[in-house]
Design a protein around this motif. Structure first.
Motif, PDB file in Angstrom:
ATOM      1  N   GLU A 500      -3.623 -42.537 -15.969  1.00 34.18           N
ATOM      2  CA  GLU A 500      -3.344 -41.216 -15.409  1.00 34.18           C
ATOM      3  C   GLU A 500      -4.298 -40.897 -14.264  1.00 34.18           C
ATOM      4  OE1 GLU A 500      -3.289 -38.042 -18.207  1.00 34.18           O
ATOM      5  OE2 GLU A 500      -1.495 -38.760 -19.234  1.00 34.18           O
ATOM      6  N   GLY A 501      -3.798 -40.153 -13.280  1.00 29.67           N
ATOM      7  CA  GLY A 501      -4.674 -39.530 -12.315  1.00 29.67           C
ATOM      8  C   GLY A 501      -5.444 -38.427 -13.010  1.00 29.67           C
ATOM      9  N   ARG A 502      -6.498 -37.951 -12.397  1.00 25.83           N
ATOM     10  CA  ARG A 502      -7.333 -36.942 -13.044  1.00 25.83           C
ATOM     11  C   ARG A 502      -6.572 -35.664 -13.358  1.00 25.83           C
ATOM     12  NH1 ARG A 502     -10.884 -33.764  -8.756  1.00 25.83           N
ATOM     13  NH2 ARG A 502      -9.401 -33.654  -7.044  1.00 25.83           N
ATOM     14  N   ASP A 503      -5.467 -35.396 -12.605  1.00 25.72           N
ATOM     15  CA  ASP A 503      -4.696 -34.175 -12.819  1.00 25.72           C
ATOM     16  C   ASP A 503      -3.556 -34.348 -13.812  1.00 25.72           C
ATOM     17  OD1 ASP A 503      -2.996 -35.757 -11.352  1.00 25.72           O
ATOM     18  OD2 ASP A 503      -2.641 -34.314  -9.746  1.00 25.72           O
ATOM     19  N   GLY A 504      -3.440 -35.535 -14.414  1.00 26.63           N
ATOM     20  CA  GLY A 504      -2.400 -35.774 -15.412  1.00 26.63           C
ATOM     21  C   GLY A 504      -1.147 -36.434 -14.867  1.00 26.63           C
TER      22      GLY A 504
END
Length: 523
Positions: A500-504
């Motif tokens: 996942e990217g840090r923002d979900g």
């Protein structure tokens, strides 16, 4: 769909998890979202006790059953005993279909790999995924895809309800009978309990496990009694001598020291290197060594660092003792000197992982970083970085705070050798993207320094300082001329991991490695 780093994310995965593909580091900036609701259990009876006699009793009182999510922190790193202790007790009780939601997993947790093989652990959600667990997941032994998140992304996922923790188990160096927990003052000190703060607040039940029960009140606590349901006393919770693992090492290697010195020179060539600048360094020999080369440059310019952050080590503490750093904010202690420092120095503060790097809170420390020095297993010509899978496709690393700090800092610097154990670090296309190239500014290698073309300002500063600036394509060509073209990895179609990217949003997927693939150990 093809996301913003050019990775194909299957529609079936997006639909199953209710996700979008990665759209950019600031895609969700200022967008509203709802935090998850919390189930809790009030403590109205002043005669009810929190201390339990065993982990089994704690599990029973928490109503442990099949299909639960258990969470853990990794502040003891390779010296952790808690994960194995709890998971063995759960297995003995006959529990199955369990998900381990840990801030990181590694060589200390081989019991989890065995339980994956037996089908008792069927889900993993973590940042680090190394050693036997990484191999088990990579070869398709886990029933569901492992979810791999950054440290900030993990906090976001818990707060946003992407993962619901049934029972949080917190190894605490000291605890009182009512559940005030501290990371110092015991026989297994780890310095801070930053990773567990969000677990304690969002889990249905929180169980503290300690080897040092102290008189009430154990103040000031890292985690308050208001968030702890039970306290279990055991003989040992961890070995602090193993906090400093091979991943966190102080190098004496001449090549790594030269790269570290070049990193410091890169910093000094930018306008951000001024009085009051802020700094973090990641794990890895060359990354950690940069701190050693800052002192003469700071002394020469008569400047001080406003704050240092992240995994804290002896060199950082020594810089503060000498007056070069005003404040250390700490989310993880990487060695005994850091643990001792936070217990004695009032300028050394513990912060939660949300304060450190949660992208969806209202302001994290990473957004105030001037510089971050990070490592890489691979980096490609688009400056995308892989710190999750080895060149063989096997999971053997950790996003940690890598994507968080790269996105938040003014100048993110990757330091890595051009060739590592005859394997190129600079490649045409990384096996998996952990940190997007848009968030990476500079690559320092032993064969030259490449600057992301997005940062024409940095190219100008470094060229003016007469640093050996080259194009990343030149480094790629050199790597190929030395090591040749890498053998293509043979993957199955099955998806065994989701990064996942840090923002979900979804950055990349990890596919199952075919059994005949040769494993190259990355040292």
């Amino acid at each position: 769909m093809i996301n913003a780093v050019g990775r194909e994310i299957p529609d079936e995965i997006l639909k199953r998890y209710g996700k979008e593909g990665f759209m950019g580091s600031c895609y969700r900036d200022n967008k509203p979202y709802k935090k998850a609701s919390v189930s809790s259990h009030g403590m109205l009876d002043p005669n009810r006790k929190k201390v339990v006699s065993s982990i089994k009793e704690a599990l029973e009182k928490c109503g442990a059953h099949d299909g639960m999510v258990f969470s853990f922190h990794h502040h003891f790193r390779d010296g952790d005993y808690i994960v194995n202790m709890v998971m063995e007790a759960a297995a003995e009780m006959g529990l199955k279909d369990l998900t381990v939601c840990a801030s990181s997993l590694g060589a200390a947790h081989r019991v989890v790999a065995e339980l994956i093989e037996k089908g008792i652990v069927t889900g993993i959600q973590t940042s680090g995924i190394r050693d036997k667990i990484g191999e088990a997941v990579s070869y398709g032994k886990l029933k569901t895809p492992a979810i791999i998140r950054s440290h900030g992304g993990r906090v976001r996922a818990i707060e946003e309800g992407d993962v619901h923790i049934d029972i949080a188990f917190i190894g605490a160096p000291t605890a009182d009978e009512y559940g005030n927990l501290r990371a110092i003052g015991g026989k297994s000190d780890c310095g801070v309990l930053s990773y567990s703060v969000v677990d304690a607040k969002y889990a249905d039940y929180t169980v503290a496990i300690t080897d040092t029960l102290v008189p009430f009140p154990n103040f000031p606590p890292s985690i308050s009694m208001t968030d702890v349901d039970f306290v279990c006393v055991v003989d040992e919770i961890g070995n602090p001598d193993k906090i400093a693992s091979n991943v966190i090492r102080m190098t004496q290697d001449v090549r790594e020291l030269k790269m570290a010195e070049d990193c410091a020179k890169v910093m000094a060539a930018t306008p951000y290197f001024r009085d009051g600048f802020s700094f973090q360094t990641g794990g890895g020999g060359a990354s950690l060594a940069v701190t050693r080369f800052l002192e003469p440059l700071m002394s020469e310019r008569d400047i001080k660092m406003s704050f240092a952050i992240g995994g804290i080590t002896r060199p950082m503490c020594e810089l503060m003792e000498k007056g070069f750093i005003r404040t250390i904010v700490d989310a993880q202690c990487f060695d005994k000197t850091a643990i001792e420092s936070i217990s004695k120095d009032p300028r050394h503060y513990e912060i939660s992982t949300s304060e450190y790097a949660n992208p969806l809170n209202k302001g994290a420390f990473v957004n105030k970083l001037d510089f971050v020095i990070l490592g890489a297993l691979e980096i490609d010509k688009e400056f995308n970085v892989n710190v999750t899978t080895g060149s063989d496709g096997v999971l053997r690393g950790a996003p940690g705070g890598h994507p968080d700090t790269a996105a938040g800092s003014k100048c993110s610097i990757i330091v890595a050798p051009l060739i590592r154990s005859r394997i190129p670090t600079v490649v045409d296309r990384v096996v998996n993207v952990t940190t997007p190239g848009e968030a990476v500014d500079v690559l320092v290698t032993d064969y030259g320094i490449a600057v992301n073309p997005r940062r024409q300002d940095l190219i100008e500063y470094l060229t003016k300082a007469k640093l050996p600036v080259v194009k990343i394509q030149e480094l790629l060509d050199m790597a190929k001329s030395i090591a040749g073209e890498p053998e293509p990895i043979k993957f199955e179609d099955e998806i065994v991991g989701i990064i996942e990217g840090r923002d979900g949003t979804i950055m990349d997927v990890v596919r199952r490695v075919k059994p005949q693939t040769t494993i190259h150990e990355i040292l």
